[in-house]
Design an enzyme around this catalytic site. Structure first.
Site, mmCIF file in Angstrom:
data_model
loop_
_atom_site.group_PDB
_atom_site.id
_atom_site.type_symbol
_atom_site.label_atom_id
_atom_site.label_comp_id
_atom_site.label_asym_id
_atom_site.label_seq_id
_atom_site.Cartn_x
_atom_site.Cartn_y
_atom_site.Cartn_z
ATOM 1 N N GLY A 11 44.802 32.421 30.009
ATOM 2 C CA GLY A 11 45.240 32.059 31.357
ATOM 3 C C GLY A 11 44.567 30.791 31.836
ATOM 4 O O GLY A 11 45.218 29.907 32.417
ATOM 5 N N TYR A 25 41.629 33.956 39.756
ATOM 6 C CA TYR A 25 41.872 32.692 40.466
ATOM 7 C C TYR A 25 40.629 32.255 41.243
ATOM 8 O O TYR A 25 40.270 31.077 41.237
ATOM 9 C CB TYR A 25 43.061 32.824 41.417
ATOM 10 C CG TYR A 25 44.369 33.141 40.730
ATOM 11 C CD1 TYR A 25 44.697 32.586 39.495
ATOM 12 C CD2 TYR A 25 45.278 34.006 41.310
ATOM 13 C CE1 TYR A 25 45.897 32.877 38.877
ATOM 14 C CE2 TYR A 25 46.487 34.296 40.693
ATOM 15 C CZ TYR A 25 46.784 33.729 39.476
ATOM 16 O OH TYR A 25 47.979 34.015 38.869
ATOM 17 N N ASN A 50 47.204 42.609 43.530
ATOM 18 C CA ASN A 50 46.839 42.202 42.180
ATOM 19 C C ASN A 50 45.399 41.669 42.122
ATOM 20 O O ASN A 50 45.154 40.492 41.896
ATOM 21 C CB ASN A 50 47.842 41.161 41.682
ATOM 22 C CG ASN A 50 47.727 40.923 40.203
ATOM 23 O OD1 ASN A 50 46.761 41.321 39.563
ATOM 24 N ND2 ASN A 50 48.720 40.251 39.656
ATOM 25 N N LYS A 51 44.453 42.574 42.309
ATOM 26 C CA LYS A 51 43.039 42.195 42.355
ATOM 27 C C LYS A 51 42.545 41.505 41.088
ATOM 28 O O LYS A 51 41.801 40.524 41.179
ATOM 29 C CB LYS A 51 42.176 43.410 42.690
ATOM 30 C CG LYS A 51 40.701 43.042 42.822
ATOM 31 C CD LYS A 51 39.946 43.975 43.698
ATOM 32 C CE LYS A 51 38.475 43.707 43.780
ATOM 33 N NZ LYS A 51 38.011 42.343 43.732
ATOM 34 N N GLY A 96 40.549 33.564 27.618
ATOM 35 C CA GLY A 96 40.702 32.159 27.968
ATOM 36 C C GLY A 96 42.117 31.627 27.950
ATOM 37 O O GLY A 96 42.330 30.432 28.151
ATOM 38 N N GLY A 124 41.263 37.932 29.181
ATOM 39 C CA GLY A 124 39.824 37.773 29.037
ATOM 40 C C GLY A 124 39.429 36.886 27.864
ATOM 41 O O GLY A 124 38.251 36.765 27.537
ATOM 42 N N TYR A 175 54.837 44.330 34.779
ATOM 43 C CA TYR A 175 53.476 44.347 35.315
ATOM 44 C C TYR A 175 53.488 44.283 36.847
ATOM 45 O O TYR A 175 52.732 44.995 37.510
ATOM 46 C CB TYR A 175 52.675 43.172 34.741
ATOM 47 C CG TYR A 175 51.300 43.022 35.347
ATOM 48 C CD1 TYR A 175 50.277 43.899 35.016
ATOM 49 C CD2 TYR A 175 51.030 42.016 36.267
ATOM 50 C CE1 TYR A 175 49.011 43.774 35.578
ATOM 51 C CE2 TYR A 175 49.776 41.880 36.832
ATOM 52 C CZ TYR A 175 48.767 42.760 36.485
ATOM 53 O OH TYR A 175 47.531 42.635 37.056
ATOM 54 N N GLU A 176 54.351 43.441 37.395
ATOM 55 C CA GLU A 176 54.410 43.264 38.851
ATOM 56 C C GLU A 176 55.287 44.298 39.546
ATOM 57 O O GLU A 176 55.467 44.240 40.756
ATOM 58 C CB GLU A 176 54.890 41.848 39.190
ATOM 59 C CG GLU A 176 53.864 40.801 38.830
ATOM 60 C CD GLU A 176 54.259 39.403 39.267
ATOM 61 O OE1 GLU A 176 55.462 39.127 39.462
ATOM 62 O OE2 GLU A 176 53.342 38.573 39.425
#
Length: 161
Positions: A100, A134, A127-128, A98, A96, A28-29
């Site tokens: 995280g 956050y 990483n928008k 919950g 989406g 992903y990163e």
């Protein structure tokens, strides 16, 4: 997901789950070229008597859903403990829901119970979706501080000086 995610600390037998989730994060990163972790490293650093890094796993309907790796820090000026969140990852198809937030909430509880006054982490500037997440939790950028890294040849050169 039919219920709240189950969050727990890693235990022996979780090596493959940790490896798979961290590799998915590296993909992903776009950092798979830096991915060096192995099962042996997980046993050595995550599952030893005094772990170098702590790790929590999230499960949704008994299936691995996410991971948080973290360690204790100490702020000398504040004379207070903190937690540094090294990695936070939720599988894309489960975002989406919950998971995280549950991982971070568990970390916040652990921080407060351990006398820590903060949880900190870094996020890639592109990483928008993560930045938005956050900020929705009222986390804020630590303006005025830059992150530096000494590695590779520069690290070796300094060690030899």
């Amino acid at each position: 997901m039919t219920s709240a995610p189950d969050i727990r600390a890693v235990k022996t037998g979780d090596e493959e789950v940790i490896l798979v989730l961290l590799h998915e994060l590296a993909v992903y990163e776009k950092l798979t070229d830096r991915f060096r972790i192995t099962r042996d490293v997980i046993v050595r650093d995550y599952l030893c008597e005094r772990p170098v890094i702590e790790c929590d796993l999230a499960f949704a309907d008994a299936n691995p859903a996410g991971i948080a790796t973290w360690y204790w820090t100490y702020g000398s000026f504040a004379a207070a403990r903190g937690i540094y969140l090294e990695d936070l990852f939720v599988r894309p198809e489960l975002r989406g829901r919950g998971i995280g937030k549950a991982l971070l909430a568990g970390l916040a509880r652990r921080a407060l119970k351990g006398g820590a006054g903060r949880v900190e982490w870094s996020v890639l500037d592109w990483n928008k979706p993560s930045i938005d997440f956050y900020e929705s939790l009222r986390a804020r950028k630590n303006d005025g501080w830059l992150i530096y890294r000494l590695e590779g040849e520069a690290l070796e050169d300094l060690a030899d000086s």
